[in-house]
Design a protein around this motif. Sequence first.
Motif, PDB file in Angstrom:
ATOM      1  N   THR A 380       8.704   2.454  -8.315  1.00 53.64           N
ATOM      2  CA  THR A 380       8.407   3.741  -8.396  1.00 53.64           C
ATOM      3  C   THR A 380       7.148   4.336  -8.540  1.00 53.64           C
ATOM      4  OG1 THR A 380      10.768   3.664  -9.619  1.00 53.64           O
ATOM      5  CG2 THR A 380       9.574   5.713  -9.877  1.00 53.64           C
ATOM      6  N   PHE A 381       6.442   3.377  -9.198  1.00 57.34           N
ATOM      7  CA  PHE A 381       4.898   3.994  -9.393  1.00 57.34           C
ATOM      8  C   PHE A 381       4.145   4.051  -8.147  1.00 57.34           C
ATOM      9  CE2 PHE A 381       0.537   2.447 -10.160  1.00 57.34           C
ATOM     10  CZ  PHE A 381       0.167   3.378 -10.780  1.00 57.34           C
ATOM     11  N   TRP A 382       4.281   2.766  -7.374  1.00 54.40           N
ATOM     12  CA  TRP A 382       3.570   2.926  -5.975  1.00 54.40           C
ATOM     13  C   TRP A 382       4.052   3.818  -5.070  1.00 54.40           C
ATOM     14  CZ3 TRP A 382      -1.175   1.239  -6.292  1.00 54.40           C
ATOM     15  CH2 TRP A 382      -1.539   0.109  -7.206  1.00 54.40           C
ATOM     16  N   HIS A 400      -8.245  -2.642  -0.745  1.00 52.91           N
ATOM     17  CA  HIS A 400      -6.921  -3.064  -1.203  1.00 52.91           C
ATOM     18  C   HIS A 400      -6.033  -2.863  -0.212  1.00 52.91           C
ATOM     19  CE1 HIS A 400      -9.380  -1.994  -4.943  1.00 52.91           C
ATOM     20  NE2 HIS A 400      -8.349  -1.870  -5.494  1.00 52.91           N
ATOM     21  N   PRO A 401      -4.980  -3.230  -0.364  1.00 56.39           N
ATOM     22  CA  PRO A 401      -3.684  -3.302   0.509  1.00 56.39           C
ATOM     23  C   PRO A 401      -3.045  -1.744   0.585  1.00 56.39           C
ATOM     24  CG  PRO A 401      -3.257  -5.224  -0.769  1.00 56.39           C
ATOM     25  CD  PRO A 401      -4.427  -4.577  -1.387  1.00 56.39           C
ATOM     26  N   SER A 402      -2.581  -1.488   1.563  1.00 56.15           N
ATOM     27  CA  SER A 402      -2.023  -0.119   1.851  1.00 56.15           C
ATOM     28  C   SER A 402      -0.775   0.024   0.820  1.00 56.15           C
ATOM     29  CB  SER A 402      -1.452   0.077   3.029  1.00 56.15           C
ATOM     30  OG  SER A 402      -0.671  -0.985   3.673  1.00 56.15           O
ATOM     31  N   HIS A 403      -0.359   1.303   0.467  1.00 52.64           N
ATOM     32  CA  HIS A 403       0.646   1.493  -0.205  1.00 52.64           C
ATOM     33  C   HIS A 403       1.802   0.894   0.152  1.00 52.64           C
ATOM     34  CE1 HIS A 403      -2.028   3.279  -2.919  1.00 52.64           C
ATOM     35  NE2 HIS A 403      -2.269   4.464  -2.474  1.00 52.64           N
ATOM     36  N   SER A 404       2.374   0.739   1.359  1.00 57.90           N
ATOM     37  CA  SER A 404       3.355   0.561   1.847  1.00 57.90           C
ATOM     38  C   SER A 404       3.297  -0.987   1.992  1.00 57.90           C
ATOM     39  CB  SER A 404       3.489   1.156   3.440  1.00 57.90           C
ATOM     40  OG  SER A 404       2.345   0.912   4.199  1.00 57.90           O
ATOM     41  N   ASN A 405       2.514  -1.684   2.029  1.00 56.34           N
ATOM     42  CA  ASN A 405       2.413  -2.986   2.056  1.00 56.34           C
ATOM     43  C   ASN A 405       2.682  -3.606   0.799  1.00 56.34           C
ATOM     44  OD1 ASN A 405       2.214  -3.264   4.871  1.00 56.34           O
ATOM     45  ND2 ASN A 405      -0.048  -3.601   4.910  1.00 56.34           N
ATOM     46  N   ARG A 406       2.103  -2.757  -0.396  1.00 66.05           N
ATOM     47  CA  ARG A 406       2.285  -3.244  -1.647  1.00 66.05           C
ATOM     48  C   ARG A 406       3.629  -3.126  -1.986  1.00 66.05           C
ATOM     49  NH1 ARG A 406      -3.022  -1.283  -4.859  1.00 66.05           N
ATOM     50  NH2 ARG A 406      -3.456  -3.253  -5.717  1.00 66.05           N
ATOM     51  N   ILE A 407       4.167  -2.038  -1.453  1.00 65.83           N
ATOM     52  CA  ILE A 407       5.603  -1.847  -1.998  1.00 65.83           C
ATOM     53  C   ILE A 407       6.551  -2.816  -1.387  1.00 65.83           C
ATOM     54  CG2 ILE A 407       7.446  -0.072  -1.814  1.00 65.83           C
ATOM     55  CD1 ILE A 407       5.529   2.160  -1.895  1.00 65.83           C
ATOM     56  N   GLU A 408       6.193  -3.113  -0.321  1.00 66.05           N
ATOM     57  CA  GLU A 408       7.262  -4.188   0.336  1.00 66.05           C
ATOM     58  C   GLU A 408       6.932  -5.666  -0.245  1.00 66.05           C
ATOM     59  OE1 GLU A 408       7.656  -5.901   5.148  1.00 66.05           O
ATOM     60  OE2 GLU A 408       6.044  -4.533   4.438  1.00 66.05           O
TER      61      GLU A 408
END
Length: 450
Positions: A380-382, A400-408
Motif C-alpha cells: 500500500t505504501f509503495w 533505485h528500482p522503479s516503484h512497479s518493480n518494487r511492488i512486484e
Amino acid sequence: MLPILRPSLGVVASSVIGQRAGLTAVVGTRALAAASAAFRTRARARLSTALQSTTATSTITRSFLHDHPYPSSQQQLRAYGRHVTSPRLYSGTPTPPPRRPTPTARGPPPWGVQQHQQRRFASNDWWNRSFNERIDPYGVHRRYADPLFTNQDLKRAARHQNTKYFAVFCVAGTIIFYFINLETVPVSGRTRFNIYSRKRVVEAGDLSYRRLLYDLEQQGVGVLPDWDYRTQRVKRVMAKLIPFSGMRDEKWKIFVIDDPHTANAFVLPGGKVFVFSGILQLARTDSQLATVLGHEIAHNVADHVGERMSQNIGVNILLYSLVVLTSVFGLGVLIAQFAGAWALNTAISNPMSRKQESEADYIGLMMMAEACYDPREAVTFWKRMNRTTQEKVPEWMSTHPSHSNRIEKIQEWLPEALEKRERSDCRTTASFADLFRQALLNGVVEIRQY
C-alpha cells in the motif's frame, strides 16, 4: 645734395651689415665644429673606459672561477658585489684579488683542479651564457626554470619498458587485492567487494552525523522536540523494530526534521535515525512507517555503507586511470572525465545500488513482519509513493528500482513475510536480522531459522 646722398648711405650701411653678418656666421661655424670635435673625443674616451672595465670584470671572473672550482654562496655574492656593482674602473690588465680562505670553502675535487677545469670549459659556448649562469654553472641562480614534465617526457615514459612492467605489476596487485576482499551476501548470494570493517564504517557515520547537524543548523531547519506527536510516533515504531534489527547494542538517536516538503528518511551507521516530516504524510499507519524505517535499518544490517565506500575506491581508480591515459594520448581530459564518470555510474554504480535497494526491501520486510507489523501495508505504501512521486528517469539510469518493480518483488515475498509474522511472538531475540549478520560473518548464503 641730400637727395643724391641718401642712396649712397643706404648702400654703405647694407655693405657694413653684410660684412659683419658674414663674419659672425664664420665664427659660429668654427665654434660648432670645435664643440662637435670635443664631444666626439669625450665619447671615445668614455667608450674606451667602459670596454676596459668590461674586460677587467671578465678577466677577474675567470680568475675567480679558476681559483674556486666549487664556489660557495657567500663567495658568489662577494664576487658579484665586488666585480659587478663596484664603482671602481679598472685600467690596463688588472691583477686578480688574493684568495681569502672562508670556513665554507670546499677543497678541490678528487680528480684534481686541472682535470675539473678541462671538463667545465670543454663546451665552447660556456662564456656565451648569462652572468648568473657563468657565476654558478650548476643553475642555482637561474631566473627561469624548465617545466618538471613535458608532453614529450610523458610520452617517452609511457613507451618505456619499465613503465610496462610497472603497469603489469599494478594490475596484478589490484586483481589479487580485489579477490582477497570479496564476500558473499546472504539470501541473495551476491558477491561483493568490501574492505571496510564495521568500526571504520561507524566512524564514517559519526562524521556524517555531525556534518548533517551542522548543515541543518546553517540552513535554519529545526528538529522537532521529543514531546511532538510526530517524534513520539517515530520512536514508538523504532522501539518495536530495534529488538529485531540485529543492532540492539547501538547507541540509537532519533531525529525528526521539521521539513514537510521533503519525503525522506535514512539511518546512519551507529544508530543515528533521521526522519523528515514529509514522509509521515505518505506513511499514514505505523505499519507503513515501519516499512520505511525497516528498509533504512536493513542497509546497515547488510553493511551497504561499507560496500559503497569500497565501490567508490574502485570506480575512482578506473576513472583517474582513464583520465591519465587520455592526457598521454592528447585527448580532452575534461570530456574523458565526464564521459567516464557517466559510463562507470551507468555500468557499475547504479546496478549495484539497485541490488542493494532490493536486498534492503527484503530484509526490512522480514524485520517488520517479525515485529508484528502487517507486511501487506508495504504494498500500500509503495503504491501511494508511485501515485505521488513521478519517476523522471528510466530505471537503468536510476540508483533505485522503479516503484512497479518494487511492488512486484514485495508481492513475491509476502507469503514468507506473513509466515514469519504468524510464528513471531513479537518478543523473540533470535530475529532474522541477527541470523543475517551471523551468516554474513560466516560466509553462509542460506539462512536457517530453527
